[in-house]
Design a protein around this motif. Structure first.
Motif, PDB file in Angstrom:
ATOM      1  N   SER A  87       0.816  -1.212   0.000  1.00 38.52           N
ATOM      2  CA  SER A  87       0.000   0.000   0.000  1.00 38.52           C
ATOM      3  C   SER A  87       0.847   1.258   0.000  1.00 38.52           C
ATOM      4  O   SER A  87       0.389   2.320  -0.407  1.00 38.52           O
ATOM      5  N   GLY A  88       2.103   1.199   0.469  1.00 32.73           N
ATOM      6  CA  GLY A  88       2.960   2.370   0.536  1.00 32.73           C
ATOM      7  C   GLY A  88       3.769   2.619  -0.714  1.00 32.73           C
ATOM      8  O   GLY A  88       4.497   3.622  -0.783  1.00 32.73           O
ATOM      9  N   ASP A  89       3.671   1.756  -1.724  1.00 35.25           N
ATOM     10  CA  ASP A  89       4.439   1.920  -2.958  1.00 35.25           C
ATOM     11  C   ASP A  89       3.749   2.925  -3.874  1.00 35.25           C
ATOM     12  O   ASP A  89       2.525   2.874  -4.090  1.00 35.25           O
ATOM     13  N   VAL A  90       4.555   3.827  -4.429  1.00 33.99           N
ATOM     14  CA  VAL A  90       4.033   4.870  -5.321  1.00 33.99           C
ATOM     15  C   VAL A  90       4.973   5.000  -6.515  1.00 33.99           C
ATOM     16  O   VAL A  90       6.086   4.470  -6.514  1.00 33.99           O
ATOM     17  N   ILE A 127      -6.083   7.383  -9.990  1.00 36.09           N
ATOM     18  CA  ILE A 127      -5.299   7.284  -8.767  1.00 36.09           C
ATOM     19  C   ILE A 127      -4.143   6.304  -8.907  1.00 36.09           C
ATOM     20  O   ILE A 127      -3.118   6.432  -8.226  1.00 36.09           O
ATOM     21  N   ASP A 128      -4.272   5.303  -9.772  1.00 33.00           N
ATOM     22  CA  ASP A 128      -3.190   4.331  -9.984  1.00 33.00           C
ATOM     23  C   ASP A 128      -2.596   4.408 -11.386  1.00 33.00           C
ATOM     24  O   ASP A 128      -1.755   3.587 -11.750  1.00 33.00           O
ATOM     25  N   PHE A 153      -3.216  13.269 -10.199  1.00 31.18           N
ATOM     26  CA  PHE A 153      -2.181  12.435  -9.589  1.00 31.18           C
ATOM     27  C   PHE A 153      -0.956  12.364 -10.496  1.00 31.18           C
ATOM     28  O   PHE A 153      -1.007  12.708 -11.681  1.00 31.18           O
ATOM     29  N   ARG A 163       0.775  14.441  -4.848  1.00 34.42           N
ATOM     30  CA  ARG A 163      -0.134  13.292  -4.954  1.00 34.42           C
ATOM     31  C   ARG A 163       0.405  12.323  -6.012  1.00 34.42           C
ATOM     32  O   ARG A 163       0.036  12.403  -7.188  1.00 34.42           O
ATOM     33  N   ARG A 217      -0.541   5.639  -6.944  1.00 26.54           N
ATOM     34  CA  ARG A 217      -0.425   4.474  -6.073  1.00 26.54           C
ATOM     35  C   ARG A 217      -0.213   3.224  -6.910  1.00 26.54           C
ATOM     36  O   ARG A 217      -0.703   3.119  -8.039  1.00 26.54           O
ATOM     37  N   TYR A 221       8.852   0.477  -7.953  1.00 24.78           N
ATOM     38  CA  TYR A 221       8.097   1.511  -7.252  1.00 24.78           C
ATOM     39  C   TYR A 221       8.974   2.198  -6.208  1.00 24.78           C
ATOM     40  O   TYR A 221      10.012   1.685  -5.804  1.00 24.78           O
ATOM     41  N   THR A 223       8.862   4.655  -2.412  1.00 21.41           N
ATOM     42  CA  THR A 223       8.078   4.904  -1.211  1.00 21.41           C
ATOM     43  C   THR A 223       7.654   6.367  -1.164  1.00 21.41           C
ATOM     44  O   THR A 223       8.211   7.212  -1.873  1.00 21.41           O
ATOM     45  N   ARG A 224       6.673   6.655  -0.331  1.00 21.42           N
ATOM     46  CA  ARG A 224       6.164   8.014  -0.251  1.00 21.42           C
ATOM     47  C   ARG A 224       7.204   8.976   0.338  1.00 21.42           C
ATOM     48  O   ARG A 224       7.136  10.188   0.117  1.00 21.42           O
TER      49      ARG A 224
END
Length: 367
Positions: free
Chosen positions: A2-5, A19-20, A161, A166, A169, A196, A198-199
């Motif tokens: 869930s934390g991968d961006v 969003i993705d 995004f 932002r 995700r 990916y 991290t935030r």
């Protein structure tokens, strides 16, 4: 996870509204308006006459307070470098601040420092966001007034995004092949699976591309002699190489072998020079001794003209002469001793004959 961006390298209105980053159709009218502007080419990022300065040295400052003026903003942004120019965007009719500005620094190093440290800082009680100059550095950019842009608040209902505030995700489910084909047809880059971020990681701003003109204008760097010679040797190309492959470059292994061969050649030349100088010195030494010897004994051959075999032969002859002389001396000594003993024996015999003759005479007289 869930934390991968991940972040967008180029702007696409449909992807920015997802969003993705996997949507293939616009979900509101603003995204559709931005898509039409992008496809029709209605927006020119370099057509704004107010947008001046170096884009690689300029940062975007958003969410400013309406009461923030030019002096306050300049003083706050001068903590990260020397501000070259600044433009606080205002309303055309009222002249009030619209809450964002563009700040240009003296060089890109100061710009990167502001990009790293000024993000989420407080200016006049407001938490600002700082980003690079996407208007001219991000391909396909569409501004907010045309339905594009990045970020946004939830109250507006138009979130975008892919930016620093932002990011996209990571998809929760694998993307089917049909969606991959549609993304490819629309020109939307698919999510980077397995790569990916991290935030908490900060995406770096784009760097200036180096050109041949900048390389020629830049001053030459100091290099060692071996490296400079290797570079000069690589620049020299044979006619055969120019005819076949004019842009072919030698590998590091070939360059290393060539440098080693040149070093070995230089070392061999140095050894030859040292041996030649030592031989020349030895010859001069022999010539001086030869001149002295010729002055004492004319007709004698100098040692410089004699080789090793002649010297050994001469030494053996001298040793043979000395042994012959010793043998001759011993032979003469034996002969002298033999003659002396023979003469003594002969004298003793003569004396014995005399006594015997005298006896015989005395006997005859007695009778």
């Amino acid at each position: 996870m869930s934390g991968d961006v991940f972040y967008a390298d180029k702007y696409h209105p449909i992807q920015a509204g997802s969003i993705d980053g996997t949507d293939v159709a616009p979900h509101d009218n603003a995204v559709l308006r931005a898509l039409i502007c992008s496809q029709a080419g209605l927006y020119d990022p370099f057509g704004d006459p107010k947008a001046s300065g170096d884009p690689y040295c300029t940062v975007f400052v958003g969410r400013l307070s309406r009461q923030t003026d030019d002096d306050t903003l300049r003083k706050a942004m001068s903590r990260y470098g020397r501000v070259k120019s600044m433009r606080l965007v205002r309303d055309i009719v009222t002249g009030a601040s619209r809450g964002y500005a563009f700040v240009e620094y003296e060089n890109d190093r100061q710009m990167r420092r502001a990009y790293q440290d000024a993000h989420h800082s407080i200016i006049d009680g407001s938490e600002v966001i700082v980003d690079y100059y996407r208007q001219q550095l991000m391909p396909g950019w569409i501004p907010r007034r045309l339905g594009g842009g990045l970020g946004g608040r939830k109250e507006s209902g138009q979130l975008r995004f892919g930016g620093r505030e932002r990011p996209f995700r990571a998809p929760l489910q694998p993307i089917p092949y049909e969606s991959y084909d549609k993304l490819k047809k629309l020109g939307i880059p698919p999510p980077p699976e397995g790569r990916y971020m991290t935030r908490y990681q900060v995406p770096p701003p784009p760097r200036r591309k180096s050109s041949n003109t900048d390389m020629e204008d830049s001053p030459p760097r100091r290099r060692s002699k071996d490296r400079a010679s290797d570079v000069a040797y690589r620049r020299q190309k044979s006619p055969a190489d120019d005819d076949e492959t004019p842009l072919r470059r030698k590998s590091s292994h070939d360059v290393r072998e060539e440098s080693q061969s040149r070093r070995s050649a230089r070392s061999s030349i140095t050894r030859e020079d040292s041996s030649y100088s030592s031989q020349r010195k030895y010859t001069r030494h022999d010539d001086r001794h030869g001149k002295r010897r010729r002055s004492r004994e004319p007709g004698e051959v100098s040692p410089s003209e004699e080789d090793g075999s002649y010297r050994r032969e001469r030494t053996s002859n001298e040793s043979g002469r000395s042994s012959d002389q010793r043998a001759h001396h011993h032979r003469h000594h034996r002969e002298d001793a033999y003659e002396s003993s023979h003469s003594q024996h002969r004298d003793s015999r003569r004396h014995g004959d005399r006594h015997q003759f005298r006896r015989s005479e005395s006997r005859d007289y007695s009778h």
